[in-house]
Every structure is written in structure tokens, then in C-alpha cells.
Write a protein that holds these residues in place. Sequence first.
Motif, PDB file in Angstrom:
ATOM      1  N   THR A 136       0.833  -1.203   0.000  1.00  0.00           N
ATOM      2  CA  THR A 136       0.000   0.000   0.000  1.00  0.00           C
ATOM      3  C   THR A 136       0.866   1.251   0.000  1.00  0.00           C
ATOM      4  O   THR A 136       0.599   2.206  -0.737  1.00  0.00           O
ATOM      5  CB  THR A 136      -0.944   0.007   1.222  1.00  0.00           C
ATOM      6  OG1 THR A 136      -1.730  -1.193   1.203  1.00  0.00           O
ATOM      7  CG2 THR A 136      -1.866   1.207   1.212  1.00  0.00           C
ATOM      8  N   GLU A 137       1.928   1.248   0.802  1.00  0.00           N
ATOM      9  CA  GLU A 137       2.825   2.407   0.852  1.00  0.00           C
ATOM     10  C   GLU A 137       3.538   2.608  -0.480  1.00  0.00           C
ATOM     11  O   GLU A 137       3.657   3.734  -0.978  1.00  0.00           O
ATOM     12  CB  GLU A 137       3.846   2.240   1.987  1.00  0.00           C
ATOM     13  CG  GLU A 137       4.843   3.380   2.101  1.00  0.00           C
ATOM     14  CD  GLU A 137       4.200   4.753   2.282  1.00  0.00           C
ATOM     15  OE1 GLU A 137       4.815   5.736   1.827  1.00  0.00           O
ATOM     16  OE2 GLU A 137       3.098   4.849   2.851  1.00  0.00           O
ATOM     17  N   GLU A 138       4.027   1.528  -1.064  1.00  0.00           N
ATOM     18  CA  GLU A 138       4.681   1.631  -2.377  1.00  0.00           C
ATOM     19  C   GLU A 138       3.696   2.116  -3.442  1.00  0.00           C
ATOM     20  O   GLU A 138       4.066   2.883  -4.335  1.00  0.00           O
ATOM     21  CB  GLU A 138       5.261   0.281  -2.784  1.00  0.00           C
ATOM     22  CG  GLU A 138       6.492  -0.121  -1.998  1.00  0.00           C
ATOM     23  CD  GLU A 138       6.903  -1.563  -2.252  1.00  0.00           C
ATOM     24  OE1 GLU A 138       8.089  -1.873  -2.074  1.00  0.00           O
ATOM     25  OE2 GLU A 138       6.032  -2.385  -2.621  1.00  0.00           O
ATOM     26  N   SER A 139       2.438   1.690  -3.326  1.00  0.00           N
ATOM     27  CA  SER A 139       1.413   2.143  -4.272  1.00  0.00           C
ATOM     28  C   SER A 139       1.239   3.649  -4.188  1.00  0.00           C
ATOM     29  O   SER A 139       1.112   4.333  -5.214  1.00  0.00           O
ATOM     30  CB  SER A 139       0.074   1.454  -3.991  1.00  0.00           C
ATOM     31  OG  SER A 139       0.168   0.068  -4.201  1.00  0.00           O
ATOM     32  N   ARG A 140       1.252   4.185  -2.978  1.00  0.00           N
ATOM     33  CA  ARG A 140       1.119   5.641  -2.810  1.00  0.00           C
ATOM     34  C   ARG A 140       2.331   6.366  -3.401  1.00  0.00           C
ATOM     35  O   ARG A 140       2.190   7.425  -4.018  1.00  0.00           O
ATOM     36  CB  ARG A 140       0.967   5.994  -1.324  1.00  0.00           C
ATOM     37  CG  ARG A 140      -0.378   5.598  -0.752  1.00  0.00           C
ATOM     38  CD  ARG A 140      -0.620   6.210   0.620  1.00  0.00           C
ATOM     39  NE  ARG A 140      -1.856   5.724   1.183  1.00  0.00           N
ATOM     40  CZ  ARG A 140      -1.944   4.757   2.092  1.00  0.00           C
ATOM     41  NH1 ARG A 140      -0.860   4.199   2.555  1.00  0.00           N
ATOM     42  NH2 ARG A 140      -3.109   4.362   2.535  1.00  0.00           N
ATOM     43  N   GLN A 141       3.515   5.791  -3.197  1.00  0.00           N
ATOM     44  CA  GLN A 141       4.718   6.403  -3.771  1.00  0.00           C
ATOM     45  C   GLN A 141       4.648   6.385  -5.304  1.00  0.00           C
ATOM     46  O   GLN A 141       4.978   7.372  -5.960  1.00  0.00           O
ATOM     47  CB  GLN A 141       5.967   5.670  -3.278  1.00  0.00           C
ATOM     48  CG  GLN A 141       6.259   5.907  -1.808  1.00  0.00           C
ATOM     49  CD  GLN A 141       7.423   5.068  -1.323  1.00  0.00           C
ATOM     50  OE1 GLN A 141       7.532   3.877  -1.631  1.00  0.00           O
ATOM     51  NE2 GLN A 141       8.298   5.677  -0.552  1.00  0.00           N
ATOM     52  N   TRP A 142       4.215   5.261  -5.857  1.00  0.00           N
ATOM     53  CA  TRP A 142       4.075   5.159  -7.310  1.00  0.00           C
ATOM     54  C   TRP A 142       3.047   6.165  -7.824  1.00  0.00           C
ATOM     55  O   TRP A 142       3.250   6.770  -8.874  1.00  0.00           O
ATOM     56  CB  TRP A 142       3.665   3.731  -7.690  1.00  0.00           C
ATOM     57  CG  TRP A 142       4.831   2.872  -8.056  1.00  0.00           C
ATOM     58  CD1 TRP A 142       5.785   2.377  -7.222  1.00  0.00           C
ATOM     59  CD2 TRP A 142       5.165   2.428  -9.375  1.00  0.00           C
ATOM     60  NE1 TRP A 142       6.700   1.641  -7.948  1.00  0.00           N
ATOM     61  CE2 TRP A 142       6.336   1.654  -9.257  1.00  0.00           C
ATOM     62  CE3 TRP A 142       4.591   2.590 -10.626  1.00  0.00           C
ATOM     63  CZ2 TRP A 142       6.943   1.053 -10.361  1.00  0.00           C
ATOM     64  CZ3 TRP A 142       5.184   1.992 -11.724  1.00  0.00           C
ATOM     65  CH2 TRP A 142       6.351   1.233 -11.582  1.00  0.00           C
ATOM     66  N   LEU A 143       1.971   6.328  -7.077  1.00  0.00           N
ATOM     67  CA  LEU A 143       0.934   7.270  -7.498  1.00  0.00           C
ATOM     68  C   LEU A 143       1.506   8.682  -7.581  1.00  0.00           C
ATOM     69  O   LEU A 143       1.267   9.415  -8.554  1.00  0.00           O
ATOM     70  CB  LEU A 143      -0.243   7.216  -6.517  1.00  0.00           C
ATOM     71  CG  LEU A 143      -1.543   7.859  -6.957  1.00  0.00           C
ATOM     72  CD1 LEU A 143      -2.031   7.299  -8.279  1.00  0.00           C
ATOM     73  CD2 LEU A 143      -2.596   7.680  -5.889  1.00  0.00           C
ATOM     74  N   GLY A 144       2.287   9.077  -6.579  1.00  0.00           N
ATOM     75  CA  GLY A 144       2.920  10.392  -6.600  1.00  0.00           C
ATOM     76  C   GLY A 144       3.875  10.540  -7.773  1.00  0.00           C
ATOM     77  O   GLY A 144       3.890  11.574  -8.456  1.00  0.00           O
ATOM     78  N   ALA A 145       4.672   9.493  -8.034  1.00  0.00           N
ATOM     79  CA  ALA A 145       5.640   9.550  -9.129  1.00  0.00           C
ATOM     80  C   ALA A 145       4.934   9.586 -10.483  1.00  0.00           C
ATOM     81  O   ALA A 145       5.339  10.342 -11.379  1.00  0.00           O
ATOM     82  CB  ALA A 145       6.590   8.359  -9.058  1.00  0.00           C
ATOM     83  N   LEU A 146       3.884   8.785 -10.659  1.00  0.00           N
ATOM     84  CA  LEU A 146       3.144   8.807 -11.925  1.00  0.00           C
ATOM     85  C   LEU A 146       2.537  10.185 -12.169  1.00  0.00           C
ATOM     86  O   LEU A 146       2.538  10.686 -13.296  1.00  0.00           O
ATOM     87  CB  LEU A 146       2.038   7.733 -11.917  1.00  0.00           C
ATOM     88  CG  LEU A 146       2.498   6.284 -12.034  1.00  0.00           C
ATOM     89  CD1 LEU A 146       1.322   5.323 -11.816  1.00  0.00           C
ATOM     90  CD2 LEU A 146       3.163   6.013 -13.381  1.00  0.00           C
ATOM     91  N   ASN A 147       2.028  10.794 -11.111  1.00  0.00           N
ATOM     92  CA  ASN A 147       1.471  12.133 -11.242  1.00  0.00           C
ATOM     93  C   ASN A 147       2.550  13.125 -11.675  1.00  0.00           C
ATOM     94  O   ASN A 147       2.335  13.945 -12.576  1.00  0.00           O
ATOM     95  CB  ASN A 147       0.834  12.576  -9.921  1.00  0.00           C
ATOM     96  CG  ASN A 147       0.104  13.893 -10.062  1.00  0.00           C
ATOM     97  OD1 ASN A 147      -0.832  14.014 -10.829  1.00  0.00           O
ATOM     98  ND2 ASN A 147       0.554  14.892  -9.325  1.00  0.00           N
ATOM     99  N   ASP A 148       3.721  13.049 -11.042  1.00  0.00           N
ATOM    100  CA  ASP A 148       4.822  13.955 -11.396  1.00  0.00           C
ATOM    101  C   ASP A 148       5.287  13.732 -12.831  1.00  0.00           C
ATOM    102  O   ASP A 148       5.571  14.691 -13.558  1.00  0.00           O
ATOM    103  CB  ASP A 148       6.004  13.764 -10.435  1.00  0.00           C
ATOM    104  CG  ASP A 148       5.710  14.294  -9.039  1.00  0.00           C
ATOM    105  OD1 ASP A 148       4.762  15.089  -8.892  1.00  0.00           O
ATOM    106  OD2 ASP A 148       6.432  13.910  -8.099  1.00  0.00           O
TER     107      ASP A 148
END
Length: 200
Positions: A136-148
Amino acid sequence: MPGIFEPIPGGGAAVALDDVEISIIRSLAVQLLELIGPGPAEDAPDDPLAELFAEGPSEPPSDPVLKRLFPDAYSDPEGTPQAKEAEEQRAYSSEFRRYTENDLRAGKRETALAVIRTLDALNSAGEGGAVLKLSTEESRQWLGALNDLRLAIGSRLDIADEEDTDLLYRLPDEDPRKPMVMAYLWLGGLQETLVSTLMP
């Protein structure tokens, strides 16, 4: 299904990626890291308190992508403010940027690094790629990176609103922007399906 994040039991998400997709995402994340710039210098004093109060830049970045990633905090969304109001907004934005941009850059650096680390740790099952499984934490990090990544590519493509995105769908194949457009749309699909896995 390839290219679509799906929820996994216990939280988190999984997506099947082929070797080309892995390479593209990793390359884009590395380019984003280079654009954001390095973290604190290695010879900086190891003083958490000093680091906490370290001041960042007070002027907005000159690169349009960095301006999109680190926008001014104070602006008039309704239009052009009067001269005095514009001056006040610039002063407030400058002050806010001085105390927040270092932390914002560190956060974006960390999310991009998280993407690179998870892809590097991925054991590819031959030429067919692999299934990436994220906590779940990695998913949130990926979400931030995909947005950037989408903000960065969107800035390079001069995407300001939904109408611009619609025009991109109709670009001819020979247009030099086409590969960047395809990456932008593909990352958007990944982002959308990842968001859905994080919703309760």
C-alpha cells in the motif's frame, strides 16, 4: 491484465509489465530525478535541526516543467490581479517557496527513487516481463511519481486543459510528439487504475 493495476489481497496493487514498459518507466523516473536535482550535499553538516531550518530558493524555477512541479503557492485563479495585489502575491509566494521547496523536492525525489528501486528489484521472468507487486505504501509512492511524470510530460506537450488532451488523440503518427503523447496517455491509464486500487 497487462498495463492495468489490480488490487491484491491484504492491500497494495499489482500490474503486469513487459520489459519495454519497465524500461520506459525506469528511464522516465531517472530523467525526473535528474530534472529535480540532487539532494543535500554529502559534505553538509549532519545536523537535523539545521536541515529543518535550511532555506530553499525564493524565485520560481526557470524550467517550465519545474514550474509545473513546484508552482507558486499564491496566485489569482480568476485572472490578472491589480499591480499591488500581484506584488503581494509574489512576495507571499517567494516566502512560502523559501521554506517549502526543499521538502517538496525531497519528497518528489523519494517517490521517483521508490519507482526505480521497485523496478530494479523486480525479478523479470524472461523476455515476457514480470508482475510488479506493490505494498500500500509503495502504491502511494508510485501514485505520486506517476502524477509527477504526467505533469512533466504534459508541460513539455503544453497541455493546459482537457481540450489540449483531446487534440493529442488526433495527432498523426508522423508527428514528432506522438511517442511522448503515447507515454502521457499510457501513464494516465496506469495512474487511474492505481487510484482505484487504493480506494476503499
